[in-house]
Design a protein around this motif. Sequence first.
Motif, PDB file in Angstrom:
ATOM      1  N   SER A   1      28.666  14.170  -1.676  1.00  0.00           N
ATOM      2  CA  SER A   1      29.875  14.905  -1.921  1.00  0.00           C
ATOM      3  C   SER A   1      30.444  15.624  -0.973  1.00  0.00           C
ATOM      4  O   SER A   1      29.667  15.903   0.068  1.00  0.00           O
ATOM      5  CB  SER A   1      29.340  15.877  -3.162  1.00  0.00           C
ATOM      6  N   THR A   2      31.408  15.608  -1.021  1.00  0.00           N
ATOM      7  CA  THR A   2      32.171  16.248  -0.041  1.00  0.00           C
ATOM      8  C   THR A   2      33.322  17.986  -0.809  1.00  0.00           C
ATOM      9  O   THR A   2      33.364  18.373  -1.801  1.00  0.00           O
ATOM     10  CB  THR A   2      33.439  15.422   0.357  1.00  0.00           C
TER      11      THR A   2
ATOM     12  N   PHE B   1      29.232  16.796   2.667  1.00  0.00           N
ATOM     13  CA  PHE B   1      30.165  16.990   4.103  1.00  0.00           C
ATOM     14  C   PHE B   1      31.375  16.356   3.792  1.00  0.00           C
ATOM     15  O   PHE B   1      31.382  16.198   2.426  1.00  0.00           O
ATOM     16  CB  PHE B   1      29.763  15.741   5.087  1.00  0.00           C
ATOM     17  N   CYS B   2      32.098  16.613   4.374  1.00  0.00           N
ATOM     18  CA  CYS B   2      33.680  16.502   4.461  1.00  0.00           C
ATOM     19  C   CYS B   2      34.701  15.160   4.101  1.00  0.00           C
ATOM     20  O   CYS B   2      33.712  14.537   4.874  1.00  0.00           O
ATOM     21  CB  CYS B   2      34.418  17.250   6.161  1.00  0.00           C
TER      22      CYS B   2
ATOM     23  N   GLN C   1      37.828  15.705  -1.603  1.00  0.00           N
ATOM     24  CA  GLN C   1      36.826  16.269  -2.041  1.00  0.00           C
ATOM     25  C   GLN C   1      36.287  15.771  -3.137  1.00  0.00           C
ATOM     26  O   GLN C   1      37.371  15.467  -4.424  1.00  0.00           O
ATOM     27  CB  GLN C   1      36.701  17.656  -1.789  1.00  0.00           C
ATOM     28  N   GLY C   2      34.636  15.841  -3.867  1.00  0.00           N
ATOM     29  CA  GLY C   2      34.615  15.615  -4.511  1.00  0.00           C
ATOM     30  C   GLY C   2      33.095  15.098  -4.511  1.00  0.00           C
ATOM     31  O   GLY C   2      32.285  15.084  -3.914  1.00  0.00           O
TER      32      GLY C   2
ATOM     33  N   LYS D   1      28.864  30.890  -1.855  1.00  0.00           N
ATOM     34  CA  LYS D   1      28.317  30.351  -0.837  1.00  0.00           C
ATOM     35  C   LYS D   1      28.990  29.494  -0.691  1.00  0.00           C
ATOM     36  O   LYS D   1      29.893  28.735  -1.291  1.00  0.00           O
ATOM     37  CB  LYS D   1      26.523  29.831  -0.623  1.00  0.00           C
ATOM     38  N   TYR D   2      29.559  29.122   1.572  1.00  0.00           N
ATOM     39  CA  TYR D   2      30.783  28.762   1.105  1.00  0.00           C
ATOM     40  C   TYR D   2      30.500  27.439   2.105  1.00  0.00           C
ATOM     41  O   TYR D   2      29.419  28.455   3.396  1.00  0.00           O
ATOM     42  CB  TYR D   2      31.959  29.674   2.292  1.00  0.00           C
ATOM     43  N   LEU D   3      30.184  26.329   2.318  1.00  0.00           N
ATOM     44  CA  LEU D   3      30.445  25.223   2.959  1.00  0.00           C
ATOM     45  C   LEU D   3      30.816  24.303   3.975  1.00  0.00           C
ATOM     46  O   LEU D   3      32.189  24.373   3.361  1.00  0.00           O
ATOM     47  CB  LEU D   3      29.692  24.473   2.293  1.00  0.00           C
ATOM     48  N   GLY D   4      31.143  23.742   5.007  1.00  0.00           N
ATOM     49  CA  GLY D   4      31.793  22.909   5.287  1.00  0.00           C
ATOM     50  C   GLY D   4      31.748  22.337   7.025  1.00  0.00           C
ATOM     51  O   GLY D   4      29.920  22.866   7.141  1.00  0.00           O
ATOM     52  N   LYS D   5      32.110  21.892   7.838  1.00  0.00           N
ATOM     53  CA  LYS D   5      31.516  20.823   8.010  1.00  0.00           C
ATOM     54  C   LYS D   5      31.966  21.338   9.610  1.00  0.00           C
ATOM     55  O   LYS D   5      33.598  21.816   9.891  1.00  0.00           O
ATOM     56  CB  LYS D   5      31.653  19.746   8.326  1.00  0.00           C
ATOM     57  N   LEU D   6      31.141  21.880  10.814  1.00  0.00           N
ATOM     58  CA  LEU D   6      31.651  22.188  11.970  1.00  0.00           C
ATOM     59  C   LEU D   6      31.897  21.197  13.175  1.00  0.00           C
ATOM     60  O   LEU D   6      30.665  20.999  13.428  1.00  0.00           O
ATOM     61  CB  LEU D   6      31.399  23.162  12.540  1.00  0.00           C
TER      62      LEU D   6
END
Length: 638
Positions: free
Chosen positions: A545-546, A484-485, A521-522, A627-632
């Motif tokens: 992890s972020t 997560f972010c 992030q980590g 692959k691009y990951l993130g939070k919306l």
Amino acid sequence: MNQNLLNPKKILAFLSFSVGFSCLSYSQAIIRDTLFYTGGEQNYIVPCGVTNLTIDAFGAKGANGISGGNNSIGGVGGLGGHAQGNLTVSNGQTLSVFVGGQANGGLGGYNGGAIGGGAGPTITGGGGGGATDVRLGGNTIDNRILVAGGGGGGGAIGCQSPNANGGNGGAGGGGNGSNGNNATEGSLSAGGGSGAVGVIGGAFGVGCNGFYGLVGGDAVGELGGNGGNAPSCCCFSFFSIPGGGGGGGGYLGGGGGGGGTAGDVNCSIDSKGAGGGGAGGTNFVSIEFSNPITINGVNNGNGYVVFSYENPIPSTPETTSFTTSICASSTVPYEVTPILNATAYTWTVTGDLTIVSGQGTDSITVTSTGNNGTISVVAENSCGVSDQSVPITVTINQNPVLTITAGDFSVCLGEEVTLEATGADTYVWTSGVENATPFTPTTSATYSVIGSITATSCSAELSQAVTVNPVPNPTITSSLPSPFCAGENVTLTGNPAGGTFSVTTGDAGALVGNVFNAATQGSWVIEYNVTNAEGCFGSETINLSTNCTVGLSQLSLESELTIYPNPTTGQFKITSELNGSGELQLFNQAGQLVYKKSLENLKENNIDIKNLTPGYYNIQVISNSKKYLGKLNVINLF
């Protein structure tokens, strides 16, 4: 005169034998009740429990004829007879008993003994001995069932003539008397007895000038015949007297009397002949008896009767093979070989011994928790109680006093336990446990140990419960799936509750209590530790992890692709410096795919998701191998 049997002399004869039991051997007693001469009738009452009597009757001895000078000897009185038989009887039955008396000089003995013949005041034949008889169903002579005849009296000596010996009395039981002897002239005075039963008196002796002694008397019934007397003097001196014959023996009765002195035919030199001996009374055993026996001439003295029977009172139990050393609190059997006529047994214990069971029988069980003691027993029936057995001393060996120790009797699953028993020499545990040796139990259980003392083999048992407590198996759930972010609050929930969270890998400042919020992030490893009520510990970890920052356009660490606006009301753009196509995927917090769209050109794409419920979504853009990951964050417009 009747005389009750009050205190008969009792003689015990023991027929010893061993029996085939390890605990006991015993002797069967024979009791002999003896009635002696009293001069009157006696009653014998059959003792309790007696069904068979062996009766031995003995007649009395006849008296010797008088002796004097000139080497002349009076005849010897005959010995009394013996009659025996076995008689079936019942408890309390009465037998009448007449015991014959020994003759005294010329007087006959009691119960049929005859009088000896006389001549002057001193020259006398011996009296006959009295018969001894037992009577059943009454006390008359017709009730006689057993008779031992009396001995005949001895004849008197001759006077002046040497070796003028009187005739011997016949043996009690039926023996004839012997003739008197005139050694000089050969004149005889006949002994009593004639025929099988010897009831006829002996012939007279011949005196001077035809003077004669009297014929010996015939027996009359049970009474012996009297000895014949010498008549009054007929020659020139007092001693010139013809002699008498011996008396006949009584039929089933007393002995005949001995004859008096007799002289020779011419009274020359005053030689005098001796009197004849009296016959003995006859023996008799009636048909009521089994195994009858009669013997002539066996008893010297007064008569007597012996009643023999097996002792109706049980014999004394013997206890020589009993166990003499036992352990405290143990139950040990003791028994005796059953005695044939015993109906019950009474056991006595002393000290701290206790009878557990079996009192009244021939086998008991005994226990003790204290001091040494003794065990003894008597046998009994309706007739009486035996003598007490020789007490057996029993030594009580004490059992060990056990103690069990352990570091802890309540442990957590997987922990070792060491059980150690003390107080004995050797120990045997259940479930394969070794004394003082660690083991790892897998469940709660009770373990028992038997400790023994080597010298006495005495032992004791002790048990100990060991509780195995379960170890917690915690789980962790996160309010947001990882990754997560950075900057988002993520709530961690541990089950079971009550544990504590800690950071084992990563910046410890990202965790406060159970809320995780990373500024950057980590990656992190979070551990959850729980200790239950029994003190058992369990732990679990979760990896977090972020890889994005909430509220910024950055979607990945490489900054090759961005989305905006974020948060969004449902419409946003995806722009990148990448060429080529890709695919957009949105996942809700439960990890479910809620939106998917193919992207023809990654340079710029307008996305409309107004139909999605506001909230956080994981956004994923896949292009080629990247692959691009993130939070919306989807929000309401108002």
